[in-house]
Design a protein around this motif. Sequence first.
Motif, short mmCIF file in Angstrom:
data_model
loop_
_atom_site.label_atom_id
_atom_site.label_comp_id
_atom_site.label_asym_id
_atom_site.label_seq_id
_atom_site.Cartn_x
_atom_site.Cartn_y
_atom_site.Cartn_z
N UNK A 98 0.47 -1.49 0.19
CA UNK A 98 0.25 -0.17 0.05
C UNK A 98 0.79 1.25 -0.19
N UNK A 99 2.05 1.59 0.77
CA UNK A 99 2.74 2.92 0.66
C UNK A 99 3.52 2.65 -0.69
N UNK A 100 3.91 1.81 -1.59
CA UNK A 100 4.71 1.64 -2.55
C UNK A 100 3.67 2.42 -3.42
N UNK A 101 1.85 1.75 -3.86
CA UNK A 101 0.91 1.77 -3.72
C UNK A 101 0.70 3.29 -4.18
N UNK A 102 0.51 4.12 -2.63
CA UNK A 102 0.70 5.58 -2.77
C UNK A 102 1.00 6.46 -3.06
N UNK A 103 2.56 5.91 -2.46
CA UNK A 103 4.17 6.52 -3.16
C UNK A 103 3.72 6.98 -4.63
N UNK A 104 3.24 6.17 -5.44
CA UNK A 104 3.56 5.43 -7.27
C UNK A 104 2.75 7.00 -7.56
N UNK A 105 1.10 7.10 -7.06
CA UNK A 105 0.24 7.51 -7.31
C UNK A 105 -0.34 9.49 -7.13
N UNK A 106 0.88 9.08 -6.06
CA UNK A 106 0.17 10.06 -5.11
C UNK A 106 1.39 11.12 -5.81
N UNK A 107 2.58 10.91 -5.40
CA UNK A 107 3.66 12.00 -5.42
C UNK A 107 4.56 11.50 -7.06
N UNK A 108 4.79 9.96 -7.09
CA UNK A 108 5.55 9.96 -7.97
C UNK A 108 4.79 10.60 -9.39
N UNK A 109 3.29 10.40 -9.63
CA UNK A 109 3.08 10.60 -10.70
C UNK A 109 2.54 11.79 -11.19
N UNK A 110 2.22 12.78 -9.61
CA UNK A 110 1.51 13.82 -10.32
C UNK A 110 2.64 14.84 -10.07
N UNK A 111 3.59 13.94 -9.72
CA UNK A 111 5.54 15.13 -9.58
C UNK A 111 6.08 15.14 -11.35
N UNK A 112 5.80 13.68 -11.70
CA UNK A 112 5.87 13.20 -13.41
C UNK A 112 5.42 14.81 -14.56
N UNK A 113 3.61 14.68 -14.05
CA UNK A 113 3.06 15.45 -14.62
C UNK A 113 3.58 16.95 -14.81
N UNK A 114 3.21 17.28 -13.56
CA UNK A 114 4.34 18.98 -13.11
C UNK A 114 5.47 19.08 -13.84
N UNK A 115 6.23 18.09 -13.54
CA UNK A 115 7.69 18.16 -14.22
C UNK A 115 7.97 18.62 -15.38
N UNK A 116 6.34 18.22 -16.62
CA UNK A 116 6.02 18.49 -18.10
C UNK A 116 6.00 20.07 -17.69
N UNK A 131 4.56 12.57 1.36
CA UNK A 131 5.62 10.97 1.48
C UNK A 131 5.43 10.54 3.27
N UNK A 132 5.86 11.43 4.15
CA UNK A 132 5.18 11.40 5.51
C UNK A 132 3.92 10.88 6.36
N UNK A 133 3.01 11.14 5.83
CA UNK A 133 1.28 10.88 5.36
C UNK A 133 1.22 9.63 5.25
N UNK A 134 1.48 9.42 4.20
CA UNK A 134 1.62 7.53 3.29
C UNK A 134 2.06 7.05 4.18
N UNK A 135 2.95 7.06 5.24
CA UNK A 135 3.49 5.77 6.57
C UNK A 135 2.61 5.99 7.83
N UNK A 136 2.24 7.44 8.10
CA UNK A 136 1.74 7.05 8.95
C UNK A 136 0.24 6.67 8.88
#
Length: 588
Positions: free
Chosen positions: A95-113, A245-250
Amino acid sequence: MVEERMGDCWSHTKDQFDNLEKHTQWGIEFVEKYNKFVKERSEIEINYAKQIRNLSKKYQPKKNSREEEESKYTFCRAFFTTLNELNDYAGQHEVIAENLTSQIFIELTRYLQELKAERKTHFHDGRKAQQYIESSWKQLESCKRRFERDCKEADRAQQYFEKMDADINVTKADVEKRGLNKARQQAQMRHQMASDSKGDYSSYLQKFNQEQNDHYHTIIPNIFQKLQDMEEKRIERVGACMKTFAEVDRQVLPIVGKCLDGMTTAAESIEPKTDSQQVVESFKSGFEPPSDVEFEDYGQAMKRTVSENSLSNSKESKEKPAGKSKPKLWPFIKNKNKLSLKLGSGPEDFSHLPPEQRRKKLQGKIDDLNKDIHKEMDQRDALTKMKDVYIKNPQMGDPASVDPRLTEIGQNIEKLQAEVQKFEGWLAEVEERMPSKSDSHRRSGLYEPQSSVAVSNNCAQDRERPLSSPDGSYTEEQNTETQVKANINPNPNPNPNPIPTTMPDDEEFDDDDEPLATIGTCKALYPFEGHNEGTIAVAEGELLYVIEEDKGDGWTRVRRNQDEEGYVPTSYIEVNLEPNAKGAMTYI
């Protein structure tokens, strides 16, 4: 001076754009680096969860008979619960890995563009504004130089005209000849051109000043403000991602805590006394400990004698036919699987088991048969109802079509009931022979967990290796060893291929002060490991001396040399007794 001042301003503005371009590029690279960090963290969580799941799966109980055996113990159940909780724990890391990917990695990739596109637009507008003001300055300089040139040309034409007009010695003919009128016209034209250039220069200068004011007070500040807003949004976005990043763990901590609480609860549920009692219930044999060994007086006769209160029970000996020895308790079996492969499932009445274990097996068999009877009766009831429906409604089916199946079920029920009666008879026999509960409570716990396994009487298995030794064996009832001792002559019709089902008693193996005399020789037909105390290991084809023949319990005492002697299974050797030995014969 004006040119130098304007050049300094443009150079300063250009430097500012260069600095901002480098800084914003570094900011984008930082976001990319942080996004890569989040991706690697997500991959670590996935791999960790996978390893945890594999670990939990590796130690999960296998689907076999051993699983049911292990589930009886509280510490095994606690371990299985821990494995299940650990599997859920691994799920939370997924679940942590999935949330990190969906809530941070994918969003940051779109924002970088989006960030790169916005940055490119702002710097393009800044360079365009800078190029426009520079172009305007060049046009202003061009107007200025043209005005300056026209003014100089007008001055030269005016001076030339004035010079010609001031010469008094020039006649009228010379004036016409030298073109005084033409010089006047030229001077007037140059003055007009200078005046026009002056107007153009003044007009463009006013326009340039307005554009320059807009450039330095409106356009460039707006571009800088947009870059500043872009940079602040970038920093704010990075901060929000770090918080996520911290909330995903919490978010998974409550479930992780429940998993850990489940492990703790499972560990606290372990009951050592209950588990030890399970061992007692599983392995207690029901055999009674042997009675006291009586003194044997060798002064009266050379042969051994025993009293009525020896290892045999006189009452039970009378009830049993003479010469039939009681089955004895076998010591602990080292390899249960090997025994089952060699010896099969044992007799149908489980007579190869100790009394208590035999009672449990018989009771379990009776319960299984009763369940089968209930199933057959349920089928019979269902078919009977179906037949009644067919009788009332012939169009639904032929009632006679159900009769063969009803007959078959009735025969099955009769067979099962006969089996139940047979096993109940064996169960009643075992319960009659077992000691009373009061005697069982007085027995030491050391005797209860003794387990035993005997070999089936099937002739096809009469040469299998016994997996026990004479050490620590006890009889199901009072041993009839004294009857064997008193009866010097063996059974006149011995089984040609005896299967060892009983073991010699401990007291028979005690060495006398003088070694026993050799009464014959034997050859080992099969190898015997002889792990247990009181036995001796032999190799196939080895020749040994016989010092004590088989007394009906399936074991023969042999000697290799003066210091090595012990028991071996009689079915493993070919014995040749000396002619003058008691009951001399050759048997395998």
